[in-house]
Design a protein around this motif. Sequence first.
Motif, PDB file in Angstrom:
ATOM      1  N   ASP A 125      39.813  29.167 -48.194  1.00 44.96           N
ATOM      2  CA  ASP A 125      38.577  28.551 -47.695  1.00 44.96           C
ATOM      3  C   ASP A 125      38.890  27.161 -47.143  1.00 44.96           C
ATOM      4  N   PHE A 126      39.762  27.129 -46.147  1.00 47.70           N
ATOM      5  CA  PHE A 126      40.232  25.864 -45.581  1.00 47.70           C
ATOM      6  C   PHE A 126      39.099  25.202 -44.802  1.00 47.70           C
ATOM      7  N   PRO A 127      38.960  23.880 -44.893  1.00 41.86           N
ATOM      8  CA  PRO A 127      37.858  23.214 -44.188  1.00 41.86           C
ATOM      9  C   PRO A 127      37.974  23.357 -42.673  1.00 41.86           C
ATOM     10  N   GLY A 128      36.911  23.863 -42.075  1.00 44.57           N
ATOM     11  CA  GLY A 128      36.852  23.937 -40.622  1.00 44.57           C
ATOM     12  C   GLY A 128      37.520  25.141 -39.993  1.00 44.57           C
ATOM     13  N   ALA A 161      44.047  19.221 -42.330  1.00 43.73           N
ATOM     14  CA  ALA A 161      43.215  18.718 -43.423  1.00 43.73           C
ATOM     15  C   ALA A 161      42.753  17.297 -43.149  1.00 43.73           C
ATOM     16  N   LEU A 162      43.644  16.458 -42.644  1.00 43.51           N
ATOM     17  CA  LEU A 162      43.267  15.085 -42.298  1.00 43.51           C
ATOM     18  C   LEU A 162      42.232  15.076 -41.179  1.00 43.51           C
ATOM     19  N   MET A 188      30.772  35.356 -47.963  1.00 45.06           N
ATOM     20  CA  MET A 188      29.724  34.338 -47.984  1.00 45.06           C
ATOM     21  C   MET A 188      29.945  33.305 -46.876  1.00 45.06           C
ATOM     22  N   ARG A 189      31.207  32.973 -46.637  1.00 43.95           N
ATOM     23  CA  ARG A 189      31.506  32.013 -45.570  1.00 43.95           C
ATOM     24  C   ARG A 189      31.074  32.574 -44.222  1.00 43.95           C
ATOM     25  N   LEU A 190      31.311  33.860 -44.007  1.00 43.81           N
ATOM     26  CA  LEU A 190      30.893  34.475 -42.751  1.00 43.81           C
ATOM     27  C   LEU A 190      29.371  34.444 -42.612  1.00 43.81           C
TER      28      LEU A 190
END
Length: 271
Positions: A125-128, A161-162, A188-190
């Motif tokens: 679940d990596f951001p973005g 990540a940065l 859920m993310r989808l």
Amino acid sequence: MSREDAEAYLTQAGQCVDGDFPLLEAAIACALHEDPSRDAQQARDLGESGIEHLTHRLATESPEEALAETMAGDLAMGGDLFTYEHPDNADILSVAERRKGLPVALGIYYLHVARKCGLSVQGVDFPGHFLLRIETHEGPLALDPYSEGRVVLPSELTRRALHAGLTPNVADRLDRLMAPAPDRAVLMRLQNNIFARAVAARDFGRAERAALRRALLDPSDHRPWLDVAAAREGQGALAGALQALAQASTLDGGAALAARAHRERVRLQLN
């Protein structure tokens, strides 16, 4: 499958423990809940084709190479580089037909095919930008389903990540950046993506359906019901919004204060 059948299936899936969660079939049920008139066989056939190709490739290729070549080469699945915001990119049946979509939608197929062939692959679940984690003899590797399943190097993970706003002390922690996510969280993310896009387009009916699917998939979480309430309010269905807010309060006492304030605001509109 009717919309009612889809809701019944998602309710059942919501009761599954994480290791038994039927990811692809639940994703198909979500798509049929949105539009019950469609045929899901092509989506299932694509998964079966992927399993056949990957089984053959694993005899001579490394797991990460075989998976990437199967999905991006044999099945021609990849990211939609030109119409990223198109709603079809978040719909698993449309992704199967078009062979392109969002990272998380493509990732569902990667996960399904890889697991059926005995590989240890999990969502990240990596951001973005959704990624995959595959276990190899050399250790875990990050794969990007949007970019033809290519390996994402640790330095690139840190850079991403940065860029996503994580602090440097977190962005350097590969164990945290590559923490596996349960299959339920992947789907859920989808649905969250579908909800956000629908709200931005002021398509509150579609937003309500996406939020309801989240509520069924994770029946212990009160937050989807707050989104159901907001979507119903956007449609002018104030009584239904009150019911959703009451459900949110029932599920989580910590949400009671916010939900109560929201309920009072909606109730004033009824008077």
